[in-house]
Design an enzyme around this catalytic site. Structure first.
Site, PDB file in Angstrom:
ATOM      1  N   ASP A 168      13.199  63.049 -57.900  1.00  0.00           N
ATOM      2  CA  ASP A 168      13.230  63.610 -59.257  1.00  0.00           C
ATOM      3  C   ASP A 168      14.529  63.217 -59.972  1.00  0.00           C
ATOM      4  O   ASP A 168      15.526  62.885 -59.338  1.00  0.00           O
ATOM      5  CB  ASP A 168      13.111  65.145 -59.164  1.00  0.00           C
ATOM      6  CG  ASP A 168      12.726  65.762 -60.501  1.00  0.00           C
ATOM      7  OD1 ASP A 168      12.209  65.036 -61.379  1.00  0.00           O
ATOM      8  OD2 ASP A 168      12.969  66.968 -60.679  1.00  0.00           O
ATOM      9  N   GLY A 169      14.466  63.279 -61.286  1.00  0.00           N
ATOM     10  CA  GLY A 169      15.676  63.071 -62.095  1.00  0.00           C
ATOM     11  C   GLY A 169      15.772  61.699 -62.744  1.00  0.00           C
ATOM     12  O   GLY A 169      16.825  61.355 -63.294  1.00  0.00           O
ATOM     13  N   ASN A 207       1.545  64.494 -63.025  1.00  0.00           N
ATOM     14  CA  ASN A 207       2.180  63.446 -63.839  1.00  0.00           C
ATOM     15  C   ASN A 207       1.237  62.826 -64.876  1.00  0.00           C
ATOM     16  O   ASN A 207       1.696  62.188 -65.825  1.00  0.00           O
ATOM     17  CB  ASN A 207       2.760  62.335 -62.941  1.00  0.00           C
ATOM     18  CG  ASN A 207       4.008  62.756 -62.196  1.00  0.00           C
ATOM     19  OD1 ASN A 207       4.313  62.256 -61.118  1.00  0.00           O
ATOM     20  ND2 ASN A 207       4.764  63.707 -62.743  1.00  0.00           N
TER      21      ASN A 207
HETATM   22  C1  FPP Z   1      10.426  62.043 -61.431  1.00  0.00           C
HETATM   23  O1  FPP Z   1      11.421  61.820 -62.411  1.00  0.00           O
HETATM   24  C2  FPP Z   1       9.887  60.786 -60.950  1.00  0.00           C
HETATM   25  C3  FPP Z   1       8.599  60.370 -61.137  1.00  0.00           C
HETATM   26  C4  FPP Z   1       7.610  61.161 -61.867  1.00  0.00           C
HETATM   27  C5  FPP Z   1       8.109  59.078 -60.656  1.00  0.00           C
HETATM   28  C6  FPP Z   1       8.758  58.519 -59.439  1.00  0.00           C
HETATM   29  C7  FPP Z   1       8.717  57.048 -59.562  1.00  0.00           C
HETATM   30  C8  FPP Z   1       9.658  56.178 -59.145  1.00  0.00           C
HETATM   31  C9  FPP Z   1      10.835  56.590 -58.394  1.00  0.00           C
HETATM   32  C10 FPP Z   1       9.588  54.731 -59.432  1.00  0.00           C
HETATM   33  C11 FPP Z   1       8.374  54.025 -58.985  1.00  0.00           C
HETATM   34  C12 FPP Z   1       7.947  54.287 -57.590  1.00  0.00           C
HETATM   35  C13 FPP Z   1       7.744  53.351 -56.665  1.00  0.00           C
HETATM   36  C14 FPP Z   1       7.194  53.723 -55.343  1.00  0.00           C
HETATM   37  C15 FPP Z   1       8.051  51.945 -56.903  1.00  0.00           C
HETATM   38  P1  FPP Z   1      11.266  62.524 -63.822  1.00  0.00           P
HETATM   39  O2  FPP Z   1      10.772  61.503 -64.783  1.00  0.00           O
HETATM   40  O3  FPP Z   1      10.432  63.748 -63.719  1.00  0.00           O
HETATM   41  O4  FPP Z   1      12.762  62.909 -64.132  1.00  0.00           O
HETATM   42  P2  FPP Z   1      13.266  64.121 -65.048  1.00  0.00           P
HETATM   43  O5  FPP Z   1      12.877  65.387 -64.320  1.00  0.00           O
HETATM   44  O6  FPP Z   1      14.734  63.904 -65.095  1.00  0.00           O
HETATM   45  O7  FPP Z   1      12.606  63.973 -66.364  1.00  0.00           O
END
Ligand code: FPP
Length: 238
Positions: A16-17, A64
């Protein structure tokens, strides 16, 4: 120095983040996801080097889909590129790729690349890298319950035979051990519908560090912390 016996066999991560990291740097959210994919590469390599048996990454939750379509498309594109570009590295590191979640709900091109990567790596004997995609812990339990009901209807098992061990056999994670350590980056203190059945006795470790900044040093901090905990599984001190 941590002895091998104290290492977690199975590490699961809520990555996350990404969005917050991007905002802090003055970038669009997608830059955070892109940088997050770099952390996926580094942490996978490090876990494999440390002979961790399984790494499970929460890459896309069922929730998501509520994000703007543009962000979803960019995430799916990133995932597809990752699957194609990492094949060589996965092979060289003897990693076996697997996935959990309602995979049939992903875009067809992503499903296709995922199937190729899973198929090509299926005989690898090193670390298992499991991607949770279109995954929800409650859905996993609902899907298992539906399949058990079907088995009962078909006379394959009786209601009396259903135990925790039998239930586990119907989960997406039927052939995996439960995680020993669950890491959450980005500082939030929740499990966000991740591996609800499987984390009953998992050790939790939360860091304020956002996923794009999460590197080897943070992984080692989490493992060190884990190695010094006492796991009693509801029992008493040995
Ligand atoms: C949460 O951050 C992350 C996700 C919803 C997606 C995770 C994806 C990746 C790490 C990249 C792609 C994955 C692979 C396997 C190549 P957020 O957007 O919720 O962050 P925030 O809470 O700060 O808004």
């Amino acid at each position: 120095m941590i002895e091998n016996g104290c290492l977690p066999s199975h590490i699961a991560i809520i990555m996350d983040g990404n969005g917050r990291w991007a905002r802090q740097q003055g970038f669009a959210r997608f830059r955070g996801h892109k940088q997050g994919a770099e952390s996926v590469r580094e942490i996978t390599r490090e876990c494999s080097k440390k002979q961790i048996k399984q790494l499970t990454l929460y890459a896309f939750s069922q929730e998501n889909w509520r994000r703007p379509q543009r962000e979803i498309n960019l995430l799916m594109g990133l995932l597809k590129n990752y699957l194609v570009n990492e094949r060589k590295e996965i092979k060289e590191n003897n990693i076996r790729l697997t996935a959990i979640g309602r995979i049939y709900g992903l875009p067809e091109d992503v499903q296709r690349e995922l199937t190729i990567s899973i198929e090509e790596s299926k005989n690898n004997t090193g670390m298992v890298l499991c991607l949770a995609l279109n995954y929800g812990g409650r859905s996993e339990i609902v899907d298992a319950a539906k399949n058990i009901a079907e088995s009962v209807k078909l006379g394959k098992i009786t209601t009396e035979e259903i135990t925790e061990e039998i239930f586990k056999k119907y989960l997406y994670t039927c052939d995996m051990a439960d995680p020993d350590l669950l890491i959450r980056t980005g500082g939030e203190m929740r499990v966000s519908n991740f591996l609800l059945w499987e984390i009953s006795y998992t050790e939790l470790w939360v860091t304020p560090v956002c996923w794009p900044d999460f590197k080897k040093v943070h992984l080692e901090e989490a493992i060190y912390d884990y190695a010094h905990r006492e796991r009693r599984f509801g029992g008493l001190r040995a």
